[in-house]
Design a protein around this motif. Structure first.
Motif, PDB file in Angstrom:
ATOM      1  N   THR A  31       0.840  -1.204   0.000  1.00 15.51           N
ATOM      2  CA  THR A  31       0.000   0.000   0.000  1.00 15.51           C
ATOM      3  C   THR A  31       0.870   1.246   0.000  1.00 15.51           C
ATOM      4  O   THR A  31       0.617   2.196  -0.749  1.00 15.51           O
ATOM      5  CB  THR A  31      -0.946   0.002   1.216  1.00 15.51           C
ATOM      6  N   ASN A  34       2.297   1.654  -3.400  1.00 12.06           N
ATOM      7  CA  ASN A  34       1.280   2.173  -4.328  1.00 12.06           C
ATOM      8  C   ASN A  34       1.073   3.675  -4.139  1.00 12.06           C
ATOM      9  O   ASN A  34       0.906   4.414  -5.102  1.00 12.06           O
ATOM     10  CB  ASN A  34      -0.044   1.427  -4.162  1.00 12.06           C
ATOM     11  N   TRP A  35       1.073   4.124  -2.885  1.00 20.76           N
ATOM     12  CA  TRP A  35       0.924   5.556  -2.631  1.00 20.76           C
ATOM     13  C   TRP A  35       2.094   6.322  -3.213  1.00 20.76           C
ATOM     14  O   TRP A  35       1.923   7.351  -3.849  1.00 20.76           O
ATOM     15  CB  TRP A  35       0.837   5.839  -1.135  1.00 20.76           C
ATOM     16  N   LYS A  39      -0.169   5.081  -7.588  1.00 22.12           N
ATOM     17  CA  LYS A  39      -1.118   4.095  -8.114  1.00 22.12           C
ATOM     18  C   LYS A  39      -2.435   4.157  -7.348  1.00 22.12           C
ATOM     19  O   LYS A  39      -3.462   3.729  -7.845  1.00 22.12           O
ATOM     20  CB  LYS A  39      -0.522   2.691  -8.037  1.00 22.12           C
ATOM     21  N   SER A  40      -2.365   4.662  -6.131  1.00 21.59           N
ATOM     22  CA  SER A  40      -3.564   4.852  -5.314  1.00 21.59           C
ATOM     23  C   SER A  40      -3.296   5.981  -4.332  1.00 21.59           C
ATOM     24  O   SER A  40      -2.157   6.425  -4.185  1.00 21.59           O
ATOM     25  CB  SER A  40      -3.948   3.563  -4.582  1.00 21.59           C
ATOM     26  N   TYR A  41      -4.372   6.435  -3.684  1.00 21.58           N
ATOM     27  CA  TYR A  41      -4.265   7.512  -2.705  1.00 21.58           C
ATOM     28  C   TYR A  41      -4.675   7.016  -1.330  1.00 21.58           C
ATOM     29  O   TYR A  41      -5.590   6.210  -1.211  1.00 21.58           O
ATOM     30  CB  TYR A  41      -5.180   8.674  -3.080  1.00 21.58           C
ATOM     31  N   ASP A  43      -6.585   7.174   2.201  1.00 14.40           N
ATOM     32  CA  ASP A  43      -7.847   7.767   2.634  1.00 14.40           C
ATOM     33  C   ASP A  43      -7.536   8.869   3.644  1.00 14.40           C
ATOM     34  O   ASP A  43      -6.390   9.062   4.049  1.00 14.40           O
ATOM     35  CB  ASP A  43      -8.787   6.711   3.218  1.00 14.40           C
TER      36      ASP A  43
END
Length: 195
Positions: A31, A34-35, A39-41, A43
Protein backbone atom coordinates in the motif's frame (compact mmCIF):
# COMPACT_ATOMS: atom_id res chain seq x y z
CA UNK A 1 0.74 14.61 -8.78
CA UNK A 2 3.03 15.17 -5.84
CA UNK A 3 1.52 13.25 -2.95
CA UNK A 4 3.50 10.08 -3.66
CA UNK A 5 6.71 12.09 -3.86
CA UNK A 6 5.84 13.87 -0.61
CA UNK A 7 5.24 10.60 1.26
CA UNK A 8 8.50 9.16 -0.06
CA UNK A 9 10.43 12.35 0.81
CA UNK A 10 9.16 12.49 4.39
CA UNK A 11 9.53 8.73 4.87
CA UNK A 12 13.16 8.90 3.71
CA UNK A 13 13.74 12.02 5.82
CA UNK A 14 12.65 10.10 8.93
CA UNK A 15 14.75 7.08 7.86
CA UNK A 16 11.71 4.79 7.74
CA UNK A 17 11.52 1.88 5.35
CA UNK A 18 8.24 1.23 3.59
CA UNK A 19 7.77 -1.70 5.95
CA UNK A 20 8.31 0.45 9.06
CA UNK A 21 5.91 3.12 7.86
CA UNK A 22 3.31 0.52 6.92
CA UNK A 23 3.41 -0.87 10.48
CA UNK A 24 2.85 2.59 11.95
CA UNK A 25 -0.09 3.20 9.59
CA UNK A 26 -1.57 -0.31 9.93
CA UNK A 27 -1.41 -0.94 6.17
CA UNK A 28 0.67 -3.25 4.00
CA UNK A 29 4.07 -2.37 2.57
CA UNK A 30 2.52 -2.72 -0.89
CA UNK A 31 0.00 0.00 0.00
CA UNK A 32 2.86 2.38 0.86
CA UNK A 33 4.52 1.50 -2.44
CA UNK A 34 1.28 2.17 -4.33
CA UNK A 35 0.92 5.56 -2.63
CA UNK A 36 4.50 6.53 -3.42
CA UNK A 37 4.09 5.48 -7.06
CA UNK A 38 0.74 7.31 -7.36
CA UNK A 39 -1.12 4.09 -8.11
CA UNK A 40 -3.56 4.85 -5.31
CA UNK A 41 -4.26 7.51 -2.70
CA UNK A 42 -4.46 7.21 1.05
CA UNK A 43 -7.85 7.77 2.63
CA UNK A 44 -8.34 10.76 4.92
CA UNK A 45 -7.61 8.76 8.08
CA UNK A 46 -4.29 7.58 6.65
CA UNK A 47 -3.43 11.11 5.53
CA UNK A 48 -4.02 12.37 9.06
CA UNK A 49 -1.87 9.59 10.51
CA UNK A 50 0.91 10.27 7.99
CA UNK A 51 0.93 13.98 8.80
CA UNK A 52 1.01 13.13 12.51
CA UNK A 53 3.86 10.62 12.13
CA UNK A 54 5.95 13.05 10.06
CA UNK A 55 4.94 15.96 12.34
CA UNK A 56 3.78 18.11 9.41
CA UNK A 57 0.49 19.75 8.55
CA UNK A 58 -1.92 18.06 6.21
CA UNK A 59 -1.54 21.05 3.92
CA UNK A 60 2.23 20.49 3.68
CA UNK A 61 1.69 16.83 2.89
CA UNK A 62 -0.79 17.27 0.07
CA UNK A 63 0.36 20.70 -1.15
CA UNK A 64 -0.25 20.85 -4.86
CA UNK A 65 -2.21 17.62 -4.91
CA UNK A 66 -5.57 18.89 -3.64
CA UNK A 67 -6.45 20.70 -6.88
CA UNK A 68 -5.29 17.74 -8.96
CA UNK A 69 -7.24 15.26 -6.84
CA UNK A 70 -10.33 17.47 -6.93
CA UNK A 71 -10.06 17.94 -10.70
CA UNK A 72 -9.65 14.22 -11.28
CA UNK A 73 -12.77 13.41 -9.27
CA UNK A 74 -14.79 16.25 -10.78
CA UNK A 75 -13.64 15.59 -14.31
CA UNK A 76 -14.69 11.96 -14.27
CA UNK A 77 -18.07 12.70 -12.68
CA UNK A 78 -18.81 15.81 -14.74
CA UNK A 79 -17.58 14.29 -17.98
CA UNK A 80 -20.01 11.38 -17.59
CA UNK A 81 -22.85 13.77 -16.80
CA UNK A 82 -21.94 15.98 -19.76
CA UNK A 83 -21.87 12.94 -22.07
CA UNK A 84 -25.34 11.89 -20.91
CA UNK A 85 -26.66 15.42 -21.44
CA UNK A 86 -25.07 15.51 -24.90
CA UNK A 87 -26.78 12.27 -25.93
CA UNK A 88 -30.13 13.43 -24.55
CA UNK A 89 -29.76 16.73 -26.41
CA UNK A 90 -28.83 15.00 -29.67
CA UNK A 91 -31.70 12.51 -29.40
CA UNK A 92 -34.17 15.27 -28.56
CA UNK A 93 -33.11 17.38 -31.55
CA UNK A 94 -33.27 14.35 -33.84
CA UNK A 95 -36.76 13.38 -32.65
CA UNK A 96 -37.90 16.99 -33.02
CA UNK A 97 -36.62 17.19 -36.60
CA UNK A 98 -38.10 13.82 -37.54
CA UNK A 99 -41.49 14.67 -36.03
CA UNK A 100 -41.92 17.89 -37.99
CA UNK A 101 -42.82 16.22 -41.32
CA UNK A 102 -45.72 14.06 -40.17
CA UNK A 103 -47.02 16.74 -37.82
CA UNK A 104 -47.02 19.54 -40.42
CA UNK A 105 -48.91 17.36 -42.86
CA UNK A 106 -51.44 16.33 -40.23
CA UNK A 107 -54.90 17.88 -40.06
CA UNK A 108 -54.88 17.91 -36.25
CA UNK A 109 -53.66 21.30 -34.99
CA UNK A 110 -53.29 20.12 -31.39
CA UNK A 111 -50.32 17.88 -32.21
CA UNK A 112 -48.37 20.88 -33.53
CA UNK A 113 -47.05 21.34 -30.00
CA UNK A 114 -45.27 17.95 -30.07
CA UNK A 115 -42.03 19.25 -31.68
CA UNK A 116 -41.84 21.98 -29.03
CA UNK A 117 -42.32 19.44 -26.26
CA UNK A 118 -39.64 17.22 -27.80
CA UNK A 119 -37.33 20.23 -27.93
CA UNK A 120 -37.54 20.99 -24.18
CA UNK A 121 -35.02 18.29 -23.07
CA UNK A 122 -32.57 19.45 -25.74
CA UNK A 123 -32.78 23.05 -24.58
CA UNK A 124 -32.40 22.09 -20.92
CA UNK A 125 -29.42 19.80 -21.60
CA UNK A 126 -27.79 22.37 -23.90
CA UNK A 127 -28.16 25.04 -21.23
CA UNK A 128 -26.71 22.69 -18.57
CA UNK A 129 -23.74 21.84 -20.79
CA UNK A 130 -23.11 25.52 -21.48
CA UNK A 131 -23.16 26.32 -17.74
CA UNK A 132 -20.70 23.50 -17.11
CA UNK A 133 -18.41 24.67 -19.92
CA UNK A 134 -18.42 28.19 -18.45
CA UNK A 135 -17.65 26.87 -14.98
CA UNK A 136 -14.52 25.07 -16.23
CA UNK A 137 -13.71 27.91 -18.65
CA UNK A 138 -14.13 25.88 -21.82
CA UNK A 139 -15.11 28.00 -24.79
CA UNK A 140 -13.87 26.63 -28.10
CA UNK A 141 -14.61 23.35 -29.83
CA UNK A 142 -10.97 22.31 -29.56
CA UNK A 143 -11.07 22.93 -25.79
CA UNK A 144 -14.27 20.90 -25.42
CA UNK A 145 -12.73 18.07 -27.44
CA UNK A 146 -9.51 18.14 -25.42
CA UNK A 147 -11.46 18.23 -22.15
CA UNK A 148 -13.68 15.27 -23.05
CA UNK A 149 -10.55 13.28 -23.92
CA UNK A 150 -9.04 14.09 -20.52
CA UNK A 151 -6.27 16.27 -21.95
CA UNK A 152 -4.94 19.52 -20.52
CA UNK A 153 -6.76 22.54 -21.97
CA UNK A 154 -4.46 25.21 -20.51
CA UNK A 155 -2.38 25.50 -23.67
CA UNK A 156 -5.50 25.85 -25.80
CA UNK A 157 -6.82 28.56 -23.47
CA UNK A 158 -3.62 30.56 -24.00
CA UNK A 159 -4.13 30.39 -27.77
CA UNK A 160 -7.69 31.74 -27.64
CA UNK A 161 -8.55 34.43 -30.08
CA UNK A 162 -11.87 36.29 -29.81
CA UNK A 163 -12.31 36.56 -33.57
CA UNK A 164 -11.60 32.90 -34.24
CA UNK A 165 -13.84 31.97 -31.27
CA UNK A 166 -16.72 33.92 -32.83
CA UNK A 167 -16.22 32.27 -36.23
CA UNK A 168 -15.91 28.83 -34.66
CA UNK A 169 -19.20 29.31 -32.80
CA UNK A 170 -20.84 30.70 -35.95
CA UNK A 171 -19.61 27.72 -38.00
CA UNK A 172 -20.87 25.21 -35.43
CA UNK A 173 -24.28 26.89 -35.29
CA UNK A 174 -24.50 27.09 -39.09
CA UNK A 175 -23.63 23.43 -39.54
CA UNK A 176 -26.14 22.45 -36.86
CA UNK A 177 -28.91 24.49 -38.51
CA UNK A 178 -28.13 23.00 -41.94
CA UNK A 179 -28.27 19.45 -40.54
CA UNK A 180 -31.44 20.18 -38.55
CA UNK A 181 -33.21 21.72 -41.56
CA UNK A 182 -32.00 18.86 -43.76
CA UNK A 183 -33.52 16.29 -41.41
CA UNK A 184 -36.76 18.33 -41.27
CA UNK A 185 -36.95 18.43 -45.10
CA UNK A 186 -36.26 14.71 -45.25
CA UNK A 187 -38.98 14.13 -42.65
CA UNK A 188 -41.50 16.20 -44.64
CA UNK A 189 -40.57 14.41 -47.86
CA UNK A 190 -40.93 10.99 -46.26
CA UNK A 191 -44.26 11.99 -44.66
CA UNK A 192 -45.62 13.14 -48.05
CA UNK A 193 -44.45 9.92 -49.64
CA UNK A 194 -46.19 7.71 -47.09
CA UNK A 195 -49.38 9.79 -46.73
Amino acid sequence: MKLGEQIKKYRSGCNYSQEELSEKLFVSRQTISNWENNKSYPDIQSLLLISSIFNISLDELVKGDLPAMKNQVLNNKDRKKENIYSWIMLLSFLLTALSIGPILLSDNLIILCIPFLLLIPALYCGYSIELFNKSVDIKTYSEILAYTQGKNVDELRKQRNKISYFFEQFAILTIFIIIFVGICVLSITMARFFM
